[in-house]
Enzyme design. Structure first.
Site, PDB file in Angstrom:
ATOM      1  N   HIS A 168     -22.098  37.378 -29.211  1.00  0.00           N
ATOM      2  CA  HIS A 168     -22.548  38.429 -30.136  1.00  0.00           C
ATOM      3  C   HIS A 168     -21.463  38.549 -31.203  1.00  0.00           C
ATOM      4  O   HIS A 168     -20.316  38.868 -30.873  1.00  0.00           O
ATOM      5  CB  HIS A 168     -22.751  39.741 -29.391  1.00  0.00           C
ATOM      6  CG  HIS A 168     -23.655  39.617 -28.195  1.00  0.00           C
ATOM      7  ND1 HIS A 168     -25.016  39.825 -28.271  1.00  0.00           N
ATOM      8  CD2 HIS A 168     -23.397  39.267 -26.910  1.00  0.00           C
ATOM      9  CE1 HIS A 168     -25.551  39.623 -27.069  1.00  0.00           C
ATOM     10  NE2 HIS A 168     -24.594  39.283 -26.222  1.00  0.00           N
ATOM     11  N   LEU A 169     -21.830  38.272 -32.445  1.00  0.00           N
ATOM     12  CA  LEU A 169     -20.804  38.136 -33.479  1.00  0.00           C
ATOM     13  C   LEU A 169     -20.696  39.347 -34.408  1.00  0.00           C
ATOM     14  O   LEU A 169     -19.922  39.329 -35.353  1.00  0.00           O
ATOM     15  CB  LEU A 169     -21.066  36.861 -34.300  1.00  0.00           C
ATOM     16  CG  LEU A 169     -21.145  35.564 -33.471  1.00  0.00           C
ATOM     17  CD1 LEU A 169     -21.305  34.357 -34.385  1.00  0.00           C
ATOM     18  CD2 LEU A 169     -19.923  35.391 -32.577  1.00  0.00           C
ATOM     19  N   ASP A 216     -20.314  35.194 -23.631  1.00  0.00           N
ATOM     20  CA  ASP A 216     -20.991  36.500 -23.763  1.00  0.00           C
ATOM     21  C   ASP A 216     -20.075  37.469 -24.518  1.00  0.00           C
ATOM     22  O   ASP A 216     -19.962  38.646 -24.180  1.00  0.00           O
ATOM     23  CB  ASP A 216     -21.408  37.064 -22.405  1.00  0.00           C
ATOM     24  CG  ASP A 216     -22.407  38.225 -22.552  1.00  0.00           C
ATOM     25  OD1 ASP A 216     -22.866  38.483 -23.683  1.00  0.00           O
ATOM     26  OD2 ASP A 216     -22.712  38.872 -21.533  1.00  0.00           O
ATOM     27  N   HIS A 258     -16.433  45.379 -29.327  1.00  0.00           N
ATOM     28  CA  HIS A 258     -16.668  46.810 -29.579  1.00  0.00           C
ATOM     29  C   HIS A 258     -15.424  47.423 -30.198  1.00  0.00           C
ATOM     30  O   HIS A 258     -14.304  46.953 -29.973  1.00  0.00           O
ATOM     31  CB  HIS A 258     -16.963  47.561 -28.277  1.00  0.00           C
ATOM     32  CG  HIS A 258     -18.315  47.303 -27.703  1.00  0.00           C
ATOM     33  ND1 HIS A 258     -19.479  47.591 -28.380  1.00  0.00           N
ATOM     34  CD2 HIS A 258     -18.695  46.777 -26.507  1.00  0.00           C
ATOM     35  CE1 HIS A 258     -20.517  47.257 -27.619  1.00  0.00           C
ATOM     36  NE2 HIS A 258     -20.076  46.748 -26.489  1.00  0.00           N
ATOM     37  N   GLY A 273     -19.834  45.217 -22.116  1.00  0.00           N
ATOM     38  CA  GLY A 273     -19.381  43.999 -22.783  1.00  0.00           C
ATOM     39  C   GLY A 273     -17.886  43.858 -22.901  1.00  0.00           C
ATOM     40  O   GLY A 273     -17.141  44.833 -22.962  1.00  0.00           O
TER      41      GLY A 273
END
Lengths: 321, 425
Positions: free
Chosen positions: B61-62, B303, B307, B322
């Site tokens: 997730h970029l 993965d 954040h 995450g």
């Protein structure tokens, strides 16, 4: 001991030491001036993210009887505040120069998380489903007043164990003191992996009560029936409630504990709380003394390793003035 | 360093899908050439190191577009190449979600600011809502090869069947995070001894396993290409292994953290270790390690889920899921005891094949292949620190943990972007 986060952080000797010095604090309440200067000049913040009038008052009275200043930090529990930064709150409190934080939070683990951001002693006043260590200490104290040494005693805990911080704390404290613990609940209200707990599991309350030396009831939340954990509260009361018949079968010498507030007619039948063996009032009274002992050990001369009997001199000095 | 600079990776052990050999690797104009073709190359010292094809992360997730405070393509690209990744598949859970050709084009264009190649995954349903199929044909025409609702497994079995049927002729692989949410609801960690002790709501492994069972059946029914994302339970791996033996063509990945960390690592309520699926038991971790070695697991993924601190400095049950992972995935796999060749198969060769990157021969470092190269020291131990990472995300599950295996150099399309463990581009 720098913090009191969980009963599991205490050894049997730690628990016995707290229970040993508790009577000298109970005595303070009996005095004309019910106050000792043990924590004069120290500030205890009461950080309650979840409403709990009785626990907050108990800690506040305990701190004041030790002459500590108290700071009530009421944090809005509205859903808008969900997800607030714990660190921001912790750093705000820290900046006020407090010596101890008594924290209650709806989420498990918050007291432990706070220790990362504050230097003050953190006392867990109940976190989520996790722990409520002072409740377990006062339950031990109350039971020992009735039964003496708990070694080998069979203590039955009935109710919503899964969601109960009281059950998790009581199990840890009772078993450390050598008692045998039996948990009674429908399987839906038992914790995950119950075989990893140092307890016996029983689903039939009547069978469990036959050999009970003491009974601890837990509060049954009304929401549980909406989560399909029990069909309805009437059936729950029938199968797992302490009915008048069950109380009669126990006999008058088996102490009954409840952390409050009680749901009369659910986990305990309407008239049962009025029996002499129901020790709710003793629990509340002992709660103040146990919390004084904990505050004293964390903040007072007890923290510096001075033996607790010195406190008794304190009491007399203060009283003699 | 410009792309036209000749490079000579010297003194390392080449491990690629063809085999293992002690030799130097020469690069000119973005491709691998014979070493004697170079005159005065820039020498990359690979003494004591493994030299292999660049790593391929098929699950990251970029952040960009939409969550630039947590990550940008540029910062994610730096993190990727520091972790030895030369290609990253960007998950479609951006804002807006990647559910149209226009967004695919946009993500691809901002992806060019990353130091690694960025491949774009599409969403299966519009806005990843799990309700209406996205224009899958349009996505395929825009060059998308892989679709997933990323983070939201398709719950509705009829819609899942339709998606698999519709994607089959388009050549789209369907990626599914297997999680029966009605069963895992209210779970914040793996259900078991530790959730019980910590007083946190648990998600049983069965919530994953039931979904894996269902979707294996639907893959058999439809003949579609199905890929299970981030499997975490021993039971799921057994089901996937049995499906493979029965001839059902499904592939599967495991997140690097599920090879190393367990639910007991949540004992201090470290929210940076709150991930989804949750960290499981030590038996599950052991099963995942075995499945990587045996090939039941095709790919190890990061993965990577960056954040900002405010989303993690909360009560455990209120914190976001995450961990960042691009910079640590290879080291975590090696620290978990995965052999070098299995780690490379799962971090490079097999994911490249699943994503249809280039032709199969490019998964070797032979002359003519694209010069996507990683050089790493498999024995160098480094204590992991989030503050020293290139990702903007501050949430690392590995803070203070010593990880063995360190990327020393990364070459993307012939350009040296990491040297001596630092970004040099």
């Amino acid at each position: 001991m720098n913090h009191l986060l969980s009963i599991d952080d205490l050894t049997a000797a730690d628990i016995r030491e707290i229970l040993r010095i508790t009577p000298s604090f109970a005595e303070v309440a009996e005095r004309r001036i019910s106050k000792v200067p043990a924590l004069r000049g120290q500030t205890v913040a009461l950080l309650f993210y979840e409403d709990s009038t009785r626990t907050r008052l108990s800690f506040e009275v305990a701190a004041k009887r030790l002459s500590a200043d108290t700071l009530n930090v009421s944090v809005s529990t509205s859903s808008v505040n969900k997800g607030e930064s714990l660190r921001d709150t912790a750093e705000t409190i820290e900046a006020m120069g407090i010596d101890a934080v008594v924290v209650r939070h709806r989420s498990s683990g918050v007291p432990m998380q706070l220790t990362k951001w504050v230097d003050a002693a953190v006392i867990n006043a109940g976190d989520g489903w996790h722990q409520h260590p002072t409740q377990a200490l006062l339950d031990c104290f109350t039971l020992e007043q009735q039964l003496g040494d708990l070694t080998g005693r069979n203590i039955v805990i009935v109710g919503d164990i899964r969601h109960s911080r009281v059950a998790r704390s009581d199990v840890g404290a009772f078993t450390r003191l050598g008692a045998e613990v039996t948990l009674v609940a429908p399987p839906t209200l038992l914790p995950a992996a119950p075989d990893t707990w140092p307890v016996r599991i029983e689903t039939n309350l009547d069978r469990a009560l036959q050999r009970a030396d003491a009974v601890c009831l837990l509060r049954m939340q009304r929401e549980r029936q909406h989560e399909a954990l029990v069909p309805d509260l009437r059936e729950y009361a029938t199968l797992y409630g302490l009915t008048a018949q069950r109380a009669a079968a126990l006999g008058p010498d088996v102490p009954i504990l409840h952390p409050g507030p009680m749901n009369r007619g659910v986990e305990i039948a309407a008239d049962v709380p009025d029996l002499d063996q129901v020790l709710v009032v003793d629990q509340v009274r002992n709660g103040v003394a146990v919390r004084m002992a904990v505050l004293f050990l964390l903040l007072g001369s007890g923290a510096a390793g001075m033996p607790a009997p010195a406190l008794v001199d304190d009491v007399e000095t203060e009283d003699a003035r | 360093m410009s792309e036209s600079t000749d490079l000579l990776v010297r003194g390392g052990t080449v491990v690629d899908s063809v085999g293992t050999s002690m030799r130097d690797v020469a690069v000119r104009n973005g491709v691998i050439v014979e070493p004697d073709a170079l005159s005065e190359p820039h020498v990359v010292d690979a003494t004591g190191c493994i030299v292999s094809t660049g790593l391929v992360d098929m699950h990251a997730h970029l952040g960009e577009p939409g969550d630039e405070a947590a990550e940008t393509m540029r910062s994610a690209g730096h993190a990727a190449v520091l972790g030895g990744f030369t290609t990253v598949l960007a998950m479609p859970d951006t804002h807006p979600a990647v559910d149209s050709a226009a967004v695919v084009d946009h993500v691809r264009s901002i992806g060019s600011s990353a130091l690694c190649h960025v491949e774009v995954a599409g969403a299966i349903t519009l806005q990843r809502s799990g309700k209406h199929l996205a224009p899958l044909g349009e996505l395929a025409a825009a060059g998308v090869r892989y679709v997933t609702d990323a983070g939201f497994g398709l719950q509705n079995p009829l819609l899942m069947r339709r998606a698999l049927e519709y994607c089959r002729p388009l050549g789209l692989t369907v990626g599914q995070p297997a999680d029966l949410r009605a069963l895992s609801a209210h779970g914040h960690m793996h259900e078991g001894e530790w959730s019980s002790r910590l007083g946190l709501g648990g998600a049983p492994a069965e919530a994953e396993e039931i979904m894996v069972m269902r979707d294996v059946s639907l893959a058999r029914l439809t003949g579609a290409t199905l890929h299970f994302q981030t499997l975490s339970s021993a039971g799921s791996l057994a089901i996937v292994g049995a499906a493979a033996r029965a001839g059902v063509e499904v592939s599967a990945e495991v997140a690097a953290h599920h090879l190393l960390l367990t639910d007991s690592d949540l004992v201090s309520y470290d929210t940076n270790r709150k991930v989804w699926p949750p960290l499981r038991s030590s038996a599950d971790v052991a099963a995942a390690q075995t499945a990587v070695e045996s090939g039941v697991i095709d790919a190890i993924v990061s993965d990577h889920t960056p954040h900002t601190t405010d989303r993690k400095e909360r009560a455990f049950d209120e914190a976001e899921h995450g961990t960042v992972g691009l910079e640590t995935a290879l080291a975590v796999a090696l620290t978990a005891g995965i052999s070098v060749s299995s780690a490379l198969r799962a971090l490079s060769w097999r994911p490249a094949e699943l994503l249809g990157l280039g032709d199969p021969t490019t998964r070797s470092l032979s002359a003519g292949a694209t010069a996507d190269i990683v050089v790493f020291d498999p024995d160098l131990a480094i204590t992991s620190k989030a503050s020293e990472m290139a990702t903007l995300g501050t949430n690392s599950a590995y803070e203070g943990i010593e990880l063995t295996g360190a990327v020393r150099a990364t070459i993307v399309a012939g350009r040296l972007v990491v040297e001596e463990g630092k970004v040099v581009a």
